[in-house]
Design a protein around this motif. Sequence first.
Motif, PDB file in Angstrom:
ATOM      1  N   LYS A 240      -2.759   7.974  -1.411  1.00 22.01           N
ATOM      2  CA  LYS A 240      -3.135   7.542  -2.757  1.00 22.01           C
ATOM      3  C   LYS A 240      -4.233   8.459  -3.295  1.00 22.01           C
ATOM      4  O   LYS A 240      -4.177   8.932  -4.431  1.00 22.01           O
ATOM      5  N   LEU A 241      -5.229   8.712  -2.452  1.00 23.91           N
ATOM      6  CA  LEU A 241      -6.348   9.556  -2.864  1.00 23.91           C
ATOM      7  C   LEU A 241      -5.876  10.971  -3.172  1.00 23.91           C
ATOM      8  O   LEU A 241      -6.305  11.584  -4.148  1.00 23.91           O
TER       9      LEU A 241
ATOM     10  N   LEU B 211       0.828  -1.208   0.000  1.00 21.08           N
ATOM     11  CA  LEU B 211       0.000   0.000   0.000  1.00 21.08           C
ATOM     12  C   LEU B 211       0.864   1.261   0.000  1.00 21.08           C
ATOM     13  O   LEU B 211       0.604   2.212  -0.730  1.00 21.08           O
TER      14      LEU B 211
ATOM     15  N   ARG C 163      -1.209   2.851   9.240  1.00 21.51           N
ATOM     16  CA  ARG C 163      -0.410   2.837   8.008  1.00 21.51           C
ATOM     17  C   ARG C 163      -1.313   2.681   6.785  1.00 21.51           C
ATOM     18  O   ARG C 163      -1.118   3.341   5.764  1.00 21.51           O
ATOM     19  N   TYR C 164      -2.296   1.777   6.899  1.00 19.64           N
ATOM     20  CA  TYR C 164      -3.202   1.561   5.774  1.00 19.64           C
ATOM     21  C   TYR C 164      -3.967   2.847   5.448  1.00 19.64           C
ATOM     22  O   TYR C 164      -4.074   3.251   4.301  1.00 19.64           O
ATOM     23  N   LYS C 165      -4.474   3.467   6.515  1.00 19.19           N
ATOM     24  CA  LYS C 165      -5.281   4.677   6.308  1.00 19.19           C
ATOM     25  C   LYS C 165      -4.442   5.766   5.654  1.00 19.19           C
ATOM     26  O   LYS C 165      -4.885   6.420   4.709  1.00 19.19           O
TER      27      LYS C 165
ATOM     28  N   PHE D  78      -6.519  -2.203   1.064  1.00 17.55           N
ATOM     29  CA  PHE D  78      -6.858  -1.506   2.298  1.00 17.55           C
ATOM     30  C   PHE D  78      -7.910  -2.289   3.082  1.00 17.55           C
ATOM     31  O   PHE D  78      -7.753  -2.574   4.265  1.00 17.55           O
TER      32      PHE D  78
ATOM     33  N   LEU E 236      -0.945  -3.785  15.797  1.00 13.97           N
ATOM     34  CA  LEU E 236      -2.118  -3.912  14.928  1.00 13.97           C
ATOM     35  C   LEU E 236      -2.689  -2.527  14.615  1.00 13.97           C
ATOM     36  O   LEU E 236      -3.028  -2.225  13.472  1.00 13.97           O
TER      37      LEU E 236
ATOM     38  N   TYR F 169      -0.699  -0.773  12.087  1.00 23.09           N
ATOM     39  CA  TYR F 169      -0.992  -1.208  10.722  1.00 23.09           C
ATOM     40  C   TYR F 169      -2.209  -0.476  10.180  1.00 23.09           C
ATOM     41  O   TYR F 169      -2.208   0.025   9.057  1.00 23.09           O
ATOM     42  N   ASN F 170      -3.258  -0.389  11.009  1.00 17.74           N
ATOM     43  CA  ASN F 170      -4.464   0.334  10.590  1.00 17.74           C
ATOM     44  C   ASN F 170      -4.115   1.757  10.176  1.00 17.74           C
ATOM     45  O   ASN F 170      -4.582   2.255   9.159  1.00 17.74           O
TER      46      ASN F 170
ATOM     47  N   MET G 145      -4.231  10.940  -6.446  1.00 21.08           N
ATOM     48  CA  MET G 145      -5.239  10.839  -7.504  1.00 21.08           C
ATOM     49  C   MET G 145      -5.902  12.202  -7.710  1.00 21.08           C
ATOM     50  O   MET G 145      -6.108  12.645  -8.832  1.00 21.08           O
TER      51      MET G 145
ATOM     52  N   ALA H 143      -1.731   5.398   3.896  1.00 20.60           N
ATOM     53  CA  ALA H 143      -1.349   5.023   2.537  1.00 20.60           C
ATOM     54  C   ALA H 143      -2.503   5.304   1.570  1.00 20.60           C
ATOM     55  O   ALA H 143      -2.298   5.840   0.477  1.00 20.60           O
ATOM     56  N   LEU H 144      -3.708   4.960   2.020  1.00 16.67           N
ATOM     57  CA  LEU H 144      -4.860   5.172   1.148  1.00 16.67           C
ATOM     58  C   LEU H 144      -5.139   6.669   0.980  1.00 16.67           C
ATOM     59  O   LEU H 144      -5.440   7.145  -0.116  1.00 16.67           O
TER      60      LEU H 144
END
Lengths: 79, 396
Positions: free
Chosen positions: B286-287, A24, B278-280, A38, B272, B275-276, B290, B282-283
């Motif tokens: 990304k947005l 990601l 990191r995901y948020k 995600f 954990l 990670y959440n 974009m 990263a997204l």
Amino acid sequence: MEEKKEELNFEEAMKQLEEIANVLENGNLSLDESVNKFEEGMKLSKKCNDFLDQAEKKITMLINDGEEIKEENFVPKAD
Amino acid sequence: MEYNPITVTNLNKYIKSKIDSDEMLNNVLVKGEISNFKNHYTGHMYFTLKDENSLIKCVMFKTYTTHLSFMPKDGMKVIILGSVSVFERDGVYQVYAKAMKQDGLGSLYEAYEKLKAKLSGEGLFDESHKKKIPFMPKTIGVLTSNTGAVIRDIINVSTRRNPNVHIRLYPVPVQGAGAAEKIAEGIEFMNKNNLADVLIIGRGGGSLEDLWPFNEEIVARAIYNSKIPIISAVGHETDFTIADFVADLRAPTPSAAAELAVANIDDVKSTLFLYNTRYKNALKKKLQLMRLSYEKCMARQAFKNPTQKINEQYIVIDMKVKAMQNKIQLKLKEERTKFIKQVSKLDTLSPLKTLARGYSIVTDSSNKIIKSVKDLKEDQNINIRLADGEKQAKVL
């Protein structure tokens, strides 16, 4: 006595969480793929969390008298 | 004759000087069993050394006790190096110990080294055979005494790290005759019935003899053959038993073993959570990227003013239409001029002009022009056309 095998391999799951984070953060995925990854990651981390929360504290002592396996709650005595 | 007694002090002094001058008593090596052991707060040790038939008082001063590699206790068989002397005040003779070692250990050390070499040669200590300790074991099997500090420490540390841990104690004697067999049996039992994801075997500190079950071959082989990963935690940090060498992981103390076996749940949860996050992030990133490229795209002329191009085209069309109109207009004008010219030309050639000059045109009933008198018959109806009109007539 027979314990249900937990499907979740925690160690494996943690490894996957790390991989997902790396993929990601790399940012090479399309938006759709990113959203999918995600969701996958969030689901997996929730699964891990649930796994941790579902475990139940048990301190037991086994009593081996021949073939039969007995188990009872164990409370350590104070000195 | 008069009695000439000496004082008690002088007597004891005399005895003391006799004893002190004896070379053998100055440097004596004596063996026996400790009893009445008192470890005085000053650091001196007072005890009695005995065998089946006799006993002698002993004292070991702080200067020497600090060099001891073990803590003496009642019942322990020891060899003492020291001197015998008299404590004048009490009139007792005693051993002033300078050094002390545990008796009977020589053979144990020998056995230990021999077994260690043998098992090492067989590959029982090989790293390649060692199993990985699972990261999040569901059930932690513990083989130790069900009384004493070890199991309490393990429970305390484990539950502090993970309040939901499952600890399964298989009680075994951890010292004395038969302990090794019981420990080996326990390891096999846990394996056969698959009762744990990881095993901790251990006991608290003690003398080499106390720890001995963990130096026995039967325990070593049981550990080696275990499919369940085993953490050994025998004695103190400085104690190394054969079990420690064979085990998949050696913990310096039982508490440390619990720490190695049980993951700290707070750490895991924060990992954990990380990670959440990191995901948020990263997204989100990304947005943002974009959006940025979308905005960059929209900033281009075509998107910013989408009708401009069309309007430009309209202008072109309008211009073309205008040019076309001009061309047609011009053509029309040309044609009209041409036409007028033709008409005036026609006009000059028109017979009507001739008629105006007094000529007439005679036609028959079928409107055919009569050009000769021969074509005229008597009583024939004719038509005479003059400049200002027509008239019917009859040939005479």
